[in-house]
Design a protein around this motif. Structure first.
Motif, short mmCIF file in Angstrom:
data_model
loop_
_atom_site.label_atom_id
_atom_site.label_comp_id
_atom_site.label_asym_id
_atom_site.label_seq_id
_atom_site.Cartn_x
_atom_site.Cartn_y
_atom_site.Cartn_z
N LEU A 1 0.83 -1.20 0.00
CA LEU A 1 0.00 0.00 0.00
C LEU A 1 0.87 1.26 0.00
CD1 LEU A 1 -3.07 0.15 0.13
CD2 LEU A 1 -2.87 0.62 2.57
N GLU A 2 1.89 1.25 0.88
CA GLU A 2 2.78 2.41 0.98
C GLU A 2 3.49 2.67 -0.34
OE1 GLU A 2 5.43 1.54 4.28
OE2 GLU A 2 3.68 0.75 5.30
N THR A 3 4.00 1.58 -0.95
CA THR A 3 4.74 1.75 -2.20
C THR A 3 3.82 2.32 -3.27
OG1 THR A 3 5.89 -0.24 -1.55
CG2 THR A 3 6.36 0.60 -3.73
N ALA A 4 2.60 1.77 -3.34
CA ALA A 4 1.67 2.26 -4.35
C ALA A 4 1.40 3.74 -4.15
CB ALA A 4 0.36 1.47 -4.27
N LEU A 5 1.19 4.14 -2.89
CA LEU A 5 0.87 5.54 -2.60
C LEU A 5 2.03 6.45 -2.92
CD1 LEU A 5 -1.07 5.47 0.75
CD2 LEU A 5 -1.81 6.44 -1.41
N SER A 6 3.25 6.06 -2.50
CA SER A 6 4.34 7.01 -2.69
C SER A 6 4.85 6.97 -4.12
CB SER A 6 5.47 6.78 -1.69
OG SER A 6 5.90 5.47 -1.77
N ARG B 1 2.87 7.02 -6.57
CA ARG B 1 1.96 7.97 -7.20
C ARG B 1 2.47 9.40 -7.06
NH1 ARG B 1 -3.24 9.20 -8.69
NH2 ARG B 1 -4.13 10.83 -7.40
N THR B 2 3.04 9.74 -5.90
CA THR B 2 3.53 11.09 -5.72
C THR B 2 5.00 11.23 -6.09
OG1 THR B 2 4.05 10.61 -3.43
CG2 THR B 2 1.92 11.59 -3.85
N GLY B 3 5.61 10.13 -6.56
CA GLY B 3 7.00 10.22 -6.98
C GLY B 3 7.95 10.34 -5.82
N GLY B 4 7.45 10.04 -4.60
CA GLY B 4 8.30 10.16 -3.43
C GLY B 4 9.23 8.96 -3.32
N ALA B 5 10.08 9.01 -2.32
CA ALA B 5 11.00 7.91 -2.10
C ALA B 5 10.22 6.70 -1.61
CB ALA B 5 12.06 8.30 -1.08
N GLN B 6 10.73 5.52 -1.90
CA GLN B 6 10.11 4.31 -1.41
C GLN B 6 10.25 4.26 0.10
OE1 GLN B 6 8.86 2.42 -4.43
NE2 GLN B 6 10.37 0.85 -4.14
N PRO B 7 9.18 3.92 0.80
CA PRO B 7 9.32 3.81 2.25
C PRO B 7 10.23 2.65 2.59
CG PRO B 7 7.18 3.00 1.57
CD PRO B 7 7.84 3.56 0.34
N ALA B 8 10.91 2.80 3.72
CA ALA B 8 11.86 1.75 4.12
C ALA B 8 11.12 0.50 4.54
CB ALA B 8 12.71 2.25 5.26
#
Lengths: 248, 414, 311
Positions: free
Chosen positions: A234-239, A241-248
């Motif tokens: 879920l986190e990867t999909a969300l971030s 989308r915003t082009g942010g860094a992958q959560p750890a």
């Protein structure tokens, strides 16, 4: 459809089959049972214990999330800013409290049963979510915040429309951490008579039956793995989308 | 030129020359909101909760005693006066240094008062009577501890002065314990009954927590360096350690019993060094296993945080690989590795409690005994030292991390 | 029209903006130029009340900008900043639609406006509408930032170093686009920059600030020819002010009848370009072309005379 995905799917199927029909796995655990002791825990249904375990973790995590995100929002508003340094240090202090000690200290106040476990899980779950919510809400790029004010959004509109959506992946990472920790910590709850999978492990410990310890431990470990993976997806999909860094 | 105008329709048009009050300006006097909340907590405790709980023996229900009856009238009045004066200081916006002083002083007065109450309320020659701190004491202690935490956060104490403050508090608590001022409190009665066992378990607890940390550092740091250099290894190793962490601690402790029992029975010399199925060995191995992931991943993260420019410059100046590693990589990665040690130590001090479940000793022995006997004081005897140790370890290592960090990255507080 | 009347912003004892008064006419571009810390950004942010002044007042079309709550005021004023501040979790279309949505426009009207603005900024609507900001180049992000600021058809547009992060070629194009759009909507633009080059190129008038004070507020030609203080002169740069002056006007200004030989120059080109071409090719006069036809010539002597200090 990668190999690791298929592997996880297979694991999930395995876990569900085991929960549905533990006796079928008797030969697998039999070598671990000491001289003729039963290999599969039968005093309670494993499904019921798993559900009760998950329900406890879910309730504590949900409550912890609501309270800590609410508090993080409060101390990041202009009117609550003066509480920010304090809440940071309380969060830091709180995280040094061992979960077992929280549980032990809750027993004298709340007695035996699910309540002290819920309280301990709730208290211990507050901190990762709070920490992450704080990080998420305070690390929004200055230009984005400036723009949100500049286009005429009110404080509430900025919070709901910009700050929370942008902080969401980081908040989710905190919830994931809380859920996974709680899943393990909840087993300790069975020492104070909460109905969790810890019951199976403790039964194994007291009767010296490794087969019980193994099946209780494996179920919890697999649950933790799936919850971890689910949140991470879920986190990867969300971030992404915003082009942010992958959560750890 | 439409929009700006239409938006203002219906509102008075006129020029105002009045000055604005600056929204961001700090009010210099008036009520302190945090102080007000804490004063309410302390006052509620004082009014609605007992200061001490008295039980004629360990089993029966406790009788609540209010502050004014828990101490001789003069002393009770004095404590009340100190608390009220302290609340008055907290209620208004005052400097953090003053608040720090007031909170330390008040906590000291409360600590002495609770001991005095124990003496006062214990009937002479009744060794079964138990006096424990009540809700009023805990709520006031909580409120003033928060003030203490808030004031030291606001003062932005340097690492050394934080260590000094910790030493001061530890010294004061030690002095109170040593002087016997708290001897009449139920938790110390519990301690007095098993003083030698207590210190033995304390040693075991520390051995478990610190020993497994040392072993994990010895193994984990080289593993981390290896992971950093051999990329394919990194994902595999970190993933397996991650999975290891998902096994609930209680189960891991239990699962190690069988293999260690086998090793103890079959490997020559193993039982001689204490390897057996129950006792310290499985607890030690389990704590070691949990410590590996933070050690390895923080070593990798530390090495990754070394700026490539620094490494490049070191190469450009002709340093050998070994020189680069010891003079650039390691010093720069050290603070992150130290952070890993902090995480592991605090976590191990807490997890070592679980050793009590499998006969491994440590403070967990008291906790689980207390739980099974529903003896609150016994639970506290195990839990309070654990919390204190974890807390002190966190403060000490946080200070060390900050000292080790060449560029302190303390976020500016609003 | 924006009337800034004796505005002051003090932080503790420091006056970031110190008693500045100036009037910006409707439909003009005013550039505010100064070094960092000159107070130019604070001045800009007091117009839409992102910063509340310590003293003084700002009137927009005769109305005190404090008559409305801050957020409502800001919805009526466009705002574009350095770094653009696009919302990373919203698509290009959603970003542009921000203010119209806040104002409660109908869906249809919003969609039409989004497409209109995308086309205006040379971005194919079908291709860009659903993209996320991080999928855009810097120049595209900048254009979306300005498009968002213009979405609700504001009469006033405030810009804070909007081209600061662009490379020179893209920046030149972006500045041209801005001038085109300003001419089309006759938006009043207040643009803050630290570059005198940009201030001269874009500004109908330039406000020069230093240490919170307004040093000079005049047309580019006036500032170049008669800098009010040494600081302004230094900012303009005394070395090439002759060329700066020439860059302000088109060839059409010095068009005279007559013939000349060689490659013609466009009537819309700047006088600076014409002089450079005349010097480079060693010609005393250049033919001038407008819409493909030769309409006259421009002479080197007239160009040189024009470059002298105006009297």
């Amino acid at each position: 459809m990668s190999v690791s995905f298929l592997l996880r799917l297979a694991l999930l199927v395995l876990l569900l089959t085991f929960l549905a029909n533990p006796q079928a796995f008797e030969p697998v655990f039999a070598p671990f049972a000491a001289n003729g002791a039963p290999a599969i825990y039968t005093q309670s249904s494993l499904v019921a214990l798993t559900l009760s375990h998950l329900a406890m973790v879910a309730a504590a995590t949900l409550a912890a999330t609501i309270v800590s995100v609410g508090f993080a929002i409060l101390v990041t508003r202009p009117s609550g800013r003066e509480f920010l340094p304090l809440s940071r240090s309380i969060a830091n202090i709180g995280q040094t409290f061992p979960p077992v000690a929280v549980l032990a200290l809750a027993v004298p106040v709340f007695g035996f049963g699910p309540i002290p476990t819920l309280i301990a899980l709730f208290l211990y779950g507050l901190l990762p979510v709070f920490e992450n919510a704080l990080t998420g809400l305070t690390s929004i790029p200055a230009s984005v915040q400036e723009a949100a004010r500049g286009v005429g959004m009110t404080g509430g509109q900025r919070l709901v429309g910009v700050e929370l959506p942008l902080a969401l992946p980081i908040i989710l990472a905190g919830i994931r951490l809380t859920a996974v920790i709680s899943l393990g910590t909840a087993t300790i709850g069975s020492t104070v008579a909460a109905r969790t999978l810890g019951e199976v492990i403790i039964a194994g410990l007291t009767s010296n039956n490794t087969a019980f310890v193994l099946q209780g431990g494996l179920i919890v470990a697999m649950l933790a793995l799936f919850i971890h993976e689910g949140f991470a997806l879920l986190e990867t999909a969300l971030s992404r989308r915003t082009g942010g860094a992958q959560p750890a | 030129m439409g929009r700006a105008q239409t938006a203002g329709t219906g509102l008075a048009v006129g020029m105002r020359t009045g000055t604005y009050t600056d929204a961001g300006r700090k009010r210099r006097s008036g009520l302190d909101r945090l102080g007000a909340v804490l004063v309410v907590i302390a006052a509620a405790g004082l009014v609605f909760q007992p200061f001490s709980l008295v039980r004629p023996n360990r089993i029966v229900a406790a009788k609540p005693v209010a502050l004014l009856s828990a101490l001789p009238p003069l002393e009770a009045g004095l404590v009340l006066a100190v608390v009220i004066a302290a609340c008055a200081v907290l209620l208004f916006r005052t400097g953090p240094a003053l608040r720090l002083g007031v909170s330390v002083l008040t906590l000291a007065v409360l600590a002495m008062a609770i001991g005095r109450a124990g003496v006062y309320l214990t009937p002479t020659a009744n060794s079964y009577a138990r006096v424990a701190p009540g809700g009023a004491f805990w709520m006031m202690a909580f409120a003033f501890s928060i003030v203490l935490a808030d004031a030291s956060a606001r003062l932005r104490l340097t690492p050394l002065s934080r260590l000094g403050l910790l030493a001061l508090i530890a010294g004061a608590v030690g002095l109170l314990l040593y002087s016997g001022a708290w001897d009449s409190l139920s938790i110390l009665r519990e301690y007095a009954n098993r003083a030698d066992v207590f210190w033995r378990e304390a040693r075991v607890h520390l051995l478990l927590a610190v020993g497994s940390l040392a072993a994990a550092a010895l193994v984990g740091i080289p593993l981390g360096i290896l992971c950093f250099r051999v990329r394919p290894l990194r994902a595999a190793l970190l993933n397996s350690l991650n999975i290891l962490q998902t096994i609930p601690s209680m189960a891991l402790f239990g699962l190690l019993i069988a293999p260690l029992a086998w090793v103890g029975a079959h490997v020559p010399g193993a039982s001689a060094i204490g390897i057996a199925g129950i006792g310290v060995a499985p607890a030690f191995v389990a704590l070691f296993a949990y410590s590996l992931l933070p050690m390895v991943s923080n070593t990798v993260a530390g090495l990754e945080s070394v700026p490539p420019q620094a490494r490049d410059a070191a190469r450009g100046m002709g340093m050998t690989a070994r020189q680069r590693f010891f003079e650039v990589d390691m010093p720069l990665a050290f603070p992150v590795v130290l952070t890993g040690i902090r995480i592991v130590l605090v976590q191990n001090l807490g997890l070592a409690v679980l050793a009590g479940l499998i006969g491994g000793g440590g403070f967990g022995t008291f906790v689980f005994q207390g739980i099974s006997q529903t003896a609150t004081d016994l639970v506290l005897l195990g839990a309070l030292p654990t919390v204190a140790l974890a807390f002190a370890a966190a403060i000490v290592l946080d200070a060390l991390v900050e000292i080790a960090n060449p560029t302190p990255a303390r976020s500016p507080e609003a | 029209m924006i009337e800034i009347q004796g505005i002051t912003k003090a932080y503790d004892d420091v006056r970031a903006v110190d008693d500045v008064s100036l009037t910006i006419e409707s439909g003009e571009i005013v550039t505010v130029v100064g070094t960092s810390g000159s107070g130019k950004t604070t001045l800009l942010r007091m117009i839409n009340r992102l910063v509340e002044p310590t003293a003084g007042a700002i009137l927009i079309d005769g109305r005190d900008n404090r008559d409305l709550p801050g957020h409502e005021l800001r919805r009526a004023i466009g705002y574009a900043i350095q770094g653009y501040g696009l919302f990373p979790h919203r698509t290009v279309a959603e970003n542009i639609a921000t203010v119209p949505k806040l104002l409660g426009w109908e869906r249809k009207r919003i969609d039409a406006r989004v497409d209109e603005l995308l086309a205006l900024f040379h971005l194919e609507p079908d291709q860009f509408r659903a993209r996320m900001p991080h999928e855009l180049s810097g120049g595209q992000q900048q254009r979306i930032g300005v498009a968002r600021a213009l979405a609700a058809e504001p009469a006033v547009l405030l810009m804070d170093e909007p081209f600061g992060a662009l490379d020179p070629i893209i920046r030149g194009k972006a500045q041209d686009d801005l001038i085109d759009i300003q001419r089309r909507f006759s938006t009043t633009i207040v643009l803050v920059t630290h570059g005198m080059e940009e201030a001269i190129r874009l500004g109908d008038r330039i406000a020069v600030m230093d240490k919170g004070k307004l040093l000079q507020f005049a047309t580019p030609a006036e500032i170049i020819a008669h800098p009010a203080t040494d600081f302004v002169a230094e900012l303009v740069g005394s070395d090439d002010r002759a060329f700066r002056l020439l860059s302000l006007a088109p060839v059409a200004d010095l068009l005279e009848p007559g013939d000349a030989s060689g490659e013609p120059i466009d009537a819309a080109a700047s006088l600076k370009d014409a002089l450079a071409e005349a010097l480079w090719s060693g010609r005393a006069a250049l033919p001038v072309r407008r819409d493909g036809a030769i309409v006259g010539r421009v002479t080197r002597d007239s160009l040189i005379a024009r470059a002298g200090r105006p009297q």
